[in-house]
Design a protein around this motif. Structure first.
Motif, PDB file in Angstrom:
ATOM      1  N   GLU A 338      58.360  67.913  34.564  1.00 44.65           N
ATOM      2  CA  GLU A 338      57.227  68.578  35.229  1.00 44.65           C
ATOM      3  C   GLU A 338      57.178  69.785  35.677  1.00 44.65           C
ATOM      4  O   GLU A 338      56.027  70.596  35.922  1.00 44.65           O
ATOM      5  N   GLU A 339      58.432  70.550  35.828  1.00 43.78           N
ATOM      6  CA  GLU A 339      58.471  71.957  36.146  1.00 43.78           C
ATOM      7  C   GLU A 339      59.260  72.801  35.194  1.00 43.78           C
ATOM      8  O   GLU A 339      59.954  72.402  34.409  1.00 43.78           O
ATOM      9  N   GLU A 340      59.049  74.103  35.182  1.00 40.58           N
ATOM     10  CA  GLU A 340      59.760  74.946  34.289  1.00 40.58           C
ATOM     11  C   GLU A 340      61.060  75.213  35.254  1.00 40.58           C
ATOM     12  O   GLU A 340      60.760  75.608  36.303  1.00 40.58           O
ATOM     13  N   THR A 341      62.262  75.374  34.448  1.00 38.31           N
ATOM     14  CA  THR A 341      63.180  75.612  35.433  1.00 38.31           C
ATOM     15  C   THR A 341      64.133  76.596  34.725  1.00 38.31           C
ATOM     16  O   THR A 341      64.086  76.543  33.351  1.00 38.31           O
ATOM     17  N   ALA A 342      65.028  77.427  35.112  1.00 34.01           N
ATOM     18  CA  ALA A 342      65.907  78.336  34.432  1.00 34.01           C
ATOM     19  C   ALA A 342      66.869  77.715  33.499  1.00 34.01           C
ATOM     20  O   ALA A 342      67.454  76.848  33.986  1.00 34.01           O
ATOM     21  N   GLY A 343      66.890  78.278  32.247  1.00 29.56           N
ATOM     22  CA  GLY A 343      67.676  77.523  31.390  1.00 29.56           C
ATOM     23  C   GLY A 343      67.170  76.390  30.818  1.00 29.56           C
ATOM     24  O   GLY A 343      68.022  75.669  30.066  1.00 29.56           O
ATOM     25  N   ASP A 344      66.118  75.833  30.921  1.00 35.58           N
ATOM     26  CA  ASP A 344      65.425  74.698  30.332  1.00 35.58           C
ATOM     27  C   ASP A 344      65.260  74.803  28.937  1.00 35.58           C
ATOM     28  O   ASP A 344      65.288  75.853  28.332  1.00 35.58           O
ATOM     29  N   ASP A 345      64.842  73.595  28.352  1.00 38.41           N
ATOM     30  CA  ASP A 345      64.511  73.761  26.835  1.00 38.41           C
ATOM     31  C   ASP A 345      62.962  73.818  26.611  1.00 38.41           C
ATOM     32  O   ASP A 345      62.614  73.630  25.540  1.00 38.41           O
ATOM     33  N   HIS A 346      62.112  74.089  27.526  1.00 39.10           N
ATOM     34  CA  HIS A 346      60.797  74.364  27.251  1.00 39.10           C
ATOM     35  C   HIS A 346      60.277  75.524  27.966  1.00 39.10           C
ATOM     36  O   HIS A 346      59.261  75.595  28.895  1.00 39.10           O
ATOM     37  N   PRO A 347      60.840  76.755  27.849  1.00 41.56           N
ATOM     38  CA  PRO A 347      60.638  78.015  28.412  1.00 41.56           C
ATOM     39  C   PRO A 347      59.202  78.229  28.028  1.00 41.56           C
ATOM     40  O   PRO A 347      58.428  79.135  28.998  1.00 41.56           O
ATOM     41  N   ASP A 348      58.791  78.066  26.847  1.00 43.11           N
ATOM     42  CA  ASP A 348      57.392  78.622  26.299  1.00 43.11           C
ATOM     43  C   ASP A 348      56.130  77.830  26.632  1.00 43.11           C
ATOM     44  O   ASP A 348      55.002  77.999  26.167  1.00 43.11           O
ATOM     45  N   THR A 349      56.147  76.684  27.490  1.00 44.96           N
ATOM     46  CA  THR A 349      55.104  75.835  27.775  1.00 44.96           C
ATOM     47  C   THR A 349      53.848  76.790  28.294  1.00 44.96           C
ATOM     48  O   THR A 349      54.341  77.618  28.997  1.00 44.96           O
ATOM     49  N   PHE A 350      52.690  76.431  28.092  1.00 40.75           N
ATOM     50  CA  PHE A 350      51.514  77.048  28.532  1.00 40.75           C
ATOM     51  C   PHE A 350      51.256  76.616  29.873  1.00 40.75           C
ATOM     52  O   PHE A 350      50.516  77.425  30.728  1.00 40.75           O
ATOM     53  N   GLY A 351      51.784  75.626  30.499  1.00 38.14           N
ATOM     54  CA  GLY A 351      51.454  75.444  31.938  1.00 38.14           C
ATOM     55  C   GLY A 351      51.019  73.824  32.015  1.00 38.14           C
ATOM     56  O   GLY A 351      51.413  72.926  31.092  1.00 38.14           O
ATOM     57  N   ARG A 352      50.031  73.579  32.713  1.00 38.41           N
ATOM     58  CA  ARG A 352      49.463  72.252  32.774  1.00 38.41           C
ATOM     59  C   ARG A 352      48.245  72.033  32.305  1.00 38.41           C
ATOM     60  O   ARG A 352      47.448  73.053  32.382  1.00 38.41           O
ATOM     61  N   MET A 353      47.762  71.135  31.840  1.00 31.31           N
ATOM     62  CA  MET A 353      46.351  70.569  31.402  1.00 31.31           C
ATOM     63  C   MET A 353      45.578  69.954  32.603  1.00 31.31           C
ATOM     64  O   MET A 353      44.320  69.879  32.764  1.00 31.31           O
ATOM     65  N   THR A 354      46.382  69.081  33.569  1.00 35.94           N
ATOM     66  CA  THR A 354      45.966  68.351  34.717  1.00 35.94           C
ATOM     67  C   THR A 354      46.996  68.031  35.688  1.00 35.94           C
ATOM     68  O   THR A 354      48.051  68.399  35.513  1.00 35.94           O
ATOM     69  N   ALA A 355      46.499  67.537  36.789  1.00 37.02           N
ATOM     70  CA  ALA A 355      47.418  67.587  37.866  1.00 37.02           C
ATOM     71  C   ALA A 355      48.729  66.585  37.589  1.00 37.02           C
ATOM     72  O   ALA A 355      49.744  66.970  38.087  1.00 37.02           O
ATOM     73  N   PHE A 356      48.388  65.333  36.930  1.00 32.78           N
ATOM     74  CA  PHE A 356      49.021  64.483  36.624  1.00 32.78           C
ATOM     75  C   PHE A 356      49.645  63.899  35.413  1.00 32.78           C
ATOM     76  O   PHE A 356      49.824  65.106  34.648  1.00 32.78           O
ATOM     77  N   HIS A 357      49.723  62.743  34.952  1.00 25.68           N
ATOM     78  CA  HIS A 357      50.114  62.607  33.524  1.00 25.68           C
ATOM     79  C   HIS A 357      49.410  62.166  32.739  1.00 25.68           C
ATOM     80  O   HIS A 357      49.750  61.904  31.374  1.00 25.68           O
ATOM     81  N   GLY A 358      48.181  61.849  32.849  1.00 26.53           N
ATOM     82  CA  GLY A 358      47.148  61.216  31.971  1.00 26.53           C
ATOM     83  C   GLY A 358      46.422  60.066  32.577  1.00 26.53           C
ATOM     84  O   GLY A 358      46.446  60.038  33.785  1.00 26.53           O
ATOM     85  N   GLN A 359      46.129  58.989  31.791  1.00 27.45           N
ATOM     86  CA  GLN A 359      45.369  58.191  32.150  1.00 27.45           C
ATOM     87  C   GLN A 359      46.257  56.680  31.960  1.00 27.45           C
ATOM     88  O   GLN A 359      46.248  56.323  30.697  1.00 27.45           O
ATOM     89  N   MET A 360      46.655  56.034  32.693  1.00 30.19           N
ATOM     90  CA  MET A 360      47.690  54.979  32.628  1.00 30.19           C
ATOM     91  C   MET A 360      47.165  53.870  31.900  1.00 30.19           C
ATOM     92  O   MET A 360      47.633  53.048  31.140  1.00 30.19           O
ATOM     93  N   GLY A 361      45.861  53.534  32.406  1.00 29.78           N
ATOM     94  CA  GLY A 361      45.145  52.375  31.906  1.00 29.78           C
ATOM     95  C   GLY A 361      44.885  52.642  30.281  1.00 29.78           C
ATOM     96  O   GLY A 361      44.952  51.712  29.537  1.00 29.78           O
ATOM     97  N   MET A 362      44.490  53.922  30.051  1.00 27.35           N
ATOM     98  CA  MET A 362      44.358  54.061  28.812  1.00 27.35           C
ATOM     99  C   MET A 362      45.549  54.074  27.784  1.00 27.35           C
ATOM    100  O   MET A 362      45.653  53.332  26.582  1.00 27.35           O
TER     101      MET A 362
END
Length: 522
Positions: A338-362
């Protein structure tokens, strides 16, 4: 058989004919329902409360300063009102829904049962990760299926709908270009046969949109597209199969040309239902594509949501995908990153699209659908969807003008036009006539590349008997329009409401109810 404007059917005997108007306005079980303001009284309520003795409240300046203006109804009146209104809705559970480019297919009840299981239906996005391992496993397994079905490298699960997914893909492209030091690439090429949200999304993401024309057979003009490529082009947004219901046969060549010019290829995957199990977009050079779960994998469609539009990404764009995402760890535990951290493997993520994870029911519904069908069943989904669309196209091409009938088989949808109707008759008249036949009209006047377009998508879930009934109804209405039947100009005649002045309704909508005494409520 023609339909008389008075509502009589010619073959009915005098004994079977009903009066033109009943005392109540009802037509047997077709119940006339007034506005809720006309049922109740704003001065009374369905529930009596004792006068309260409240010296102070906590509302401050938010305290209501005028009556709310809503009518007071008893519980039976309220329930009956909304139940009667619901009977006036057309739905996939009532009949074939021929909206083109929308894939209004049947939603299996098994999907609904699974989505309502405790643990899925009542999961909360702020629960500790250790308490929702099952839910995260569903998200992760669905992600794996989407990657395999599309031949892509990664997937962003959080986008909430198709257009949201488009924005996600374009933001990935934007981040990738900036990482390369090529933020000057601001032009996005959008073919005429693409979905209408594509240019809007590109503009919203800060790009300049330029159109690419279509050829006479309804496909992208590949030569024109290649000629426009250059150092200012960021991407091409292409819909495949396109909105004319045709497969873009040159897509791999287009992708290669765009990549050679330094750009990326975004594919609108809203029509993936036509090729799932048959074609992997990754093999065609696609860099990003959203998938409408409510179209391809049968989760509920419309009604304001919730929707879901996961975005599959190529190896080039996957590092720029949004947070959060799931990851299966070596011990089998599923982590939610959920977060960008130092030394992680996803430093180039543009951030978030939404507050949480999507639509569980879908997610739950879509995975249930996929597992129910299996790989061979999903392949049959595409084959049956294409078969049904071609059956409609070939059954009606001699009745209605079919502008791309000579371009080879269509994919998931058949397109017709009003070119051969009688003078003064149009697509709108055909659509209104279909309402009298008990069908929701097809998509009309879209795509814009076809004048008076009628776009029909039967989906794979309709039987031949259902298709034959729809074909017969549409042929009947079309023949009336070709013969100049004047009653068609005032259709529908059997619907709860007659034809509206749609221009006036759009320009001067009445959004506030005005009572006899002039009081208003909105």
């Amino acid at each position: 058989m023609s339909i008389n404007p008075s509502g009589w059917r010619p073959e009915m005997t005098p004994e079977r004919r009903a009066p033109v108007q009943s005392f109540t306005g009802n037509k047997a079980l077709m119940l006339e329902e007034p506005l809720i303001f006309e049922i109740g009284d704003t001065k009374t309520t369905g529930v009596d409360f004792a006068e309260g003795d409240v010296a102070h409240d906590r509302l401050g300046d938010l305290t209501r300063k005028a009556p709310i203006g809503l009518p007071g109804l008893s519980e039976p009146e309220t329930v009956r009102h909304y139940t009667r209104l619901s009977r006036q809705n057309y739905a996939i559970d009532l009949g074939l829904f021929p909206l083109g480019s929308c894939t209004m297919k049947h939603n299996p009840r098994l999907n609904e049962k699974m989505a309502r299981l405790p643990g899925f239906a009542d999961v909360h996005p702020l629960q500790p990760v250790d308490t929702v391992q099952g839910a995260l496993a569903v998200i992760n397994e669905l992600a794996v299926w989407l990657i395999r079905l599309t031949g892509m490298y990664g997937v962003a699960m959080s986008p909430k709908a198709g257009a949201h997914g488009e924005l996600c893909g374009m933001l990935c492209i934007k981040a990738a270009l900036e990482k390369r030091g090529e933020g000057h690439r601001k032009v996005v090429l959008v073919p005429e046969s693409a979905h209408g949200t594509n240019p809007a999304t590109a503009a919203f993401a800060g790009f300049t949109v330029e159109d690419i024309p279509a050829t006479a057979d309804g496909r992208v003009d590949t030569a024109a597209l290649k000629a426009r490529l250059g150092p200012d082009v960021a991407a091409v947004m292409i819909t495949n199969p396109n909105t004319c219901g045709l497969f873009e046969r040159d897509l791999k060549a287009i992708s290669d040309a765009v990549h050679d010019a330094g750009g990326y290829v975004y594919c609108d995957g809203a029509n993936f239902n036509a090729i799932v199990g048959r074609v992997r977009p990754g093999d065609l050079g696609i860099d990003a594509m959203h998938i409408n779960l409510h179209k391809t994998f049968s989760t509920p469609h419309g009604g304001g949501g919730p929707g879901s539009g996961p975005v599959v990404l190529s190896e080039a764009l996957a590092p720029f995908g949004p947070l959060p995402f799931t990851a299966r760890m070596a011990d089998g535990h599923i982590a939610l990153i959920e977060e960008e951290t130092a030394g992680d493997d996803h430093p180039d993520t543009f951030g978030r699209m939404t507050a949480f994870h999507g639509q569980m029911g879908m997610f739950t519904r879509a995975l249930t659908y996929i597992l129910s069908h299996g790989a061979d069943g999903l392949r049959q989904v595409a084959e049956d969807a294409v078969l049904n669309a071609n059956y409609i196209l070939r059954s009606l091409e001699e009745t209605l003008d079919a502008p791309f009938a000579g371009a080879g088989p269509c994919m998931h949808e058949a397109i017709f036009s009003d070119a051969n109707l009688a003078e003064g008759f149009s697509t709108l008249d055909v659509a209104k006539g279909l309402i009298d036949e008990g069908f929701h009209p097809m998509t009309v006047y879209f795509p814009l590349v076809v004048h008076g377009a009628m776009l029909v998508e039967p989906t794979e879930t309709e039987s031949k008997a259902a298709l034959d009934q729809f074909i017969g109804a549409l042929r009947s209405v079309a023949e009336r329009a070709k013969a100049g039947d004047p009653s068609l100009k005032s259709a529908p005649h059997f619907a709860p409401r007659a034809r509206l002045d749609e221009t006036l309704a759009a320009r001067k909508p009445v959004l506030v109810w005005k009572g006899e005494a002039g009081e208003t409520a909105g």
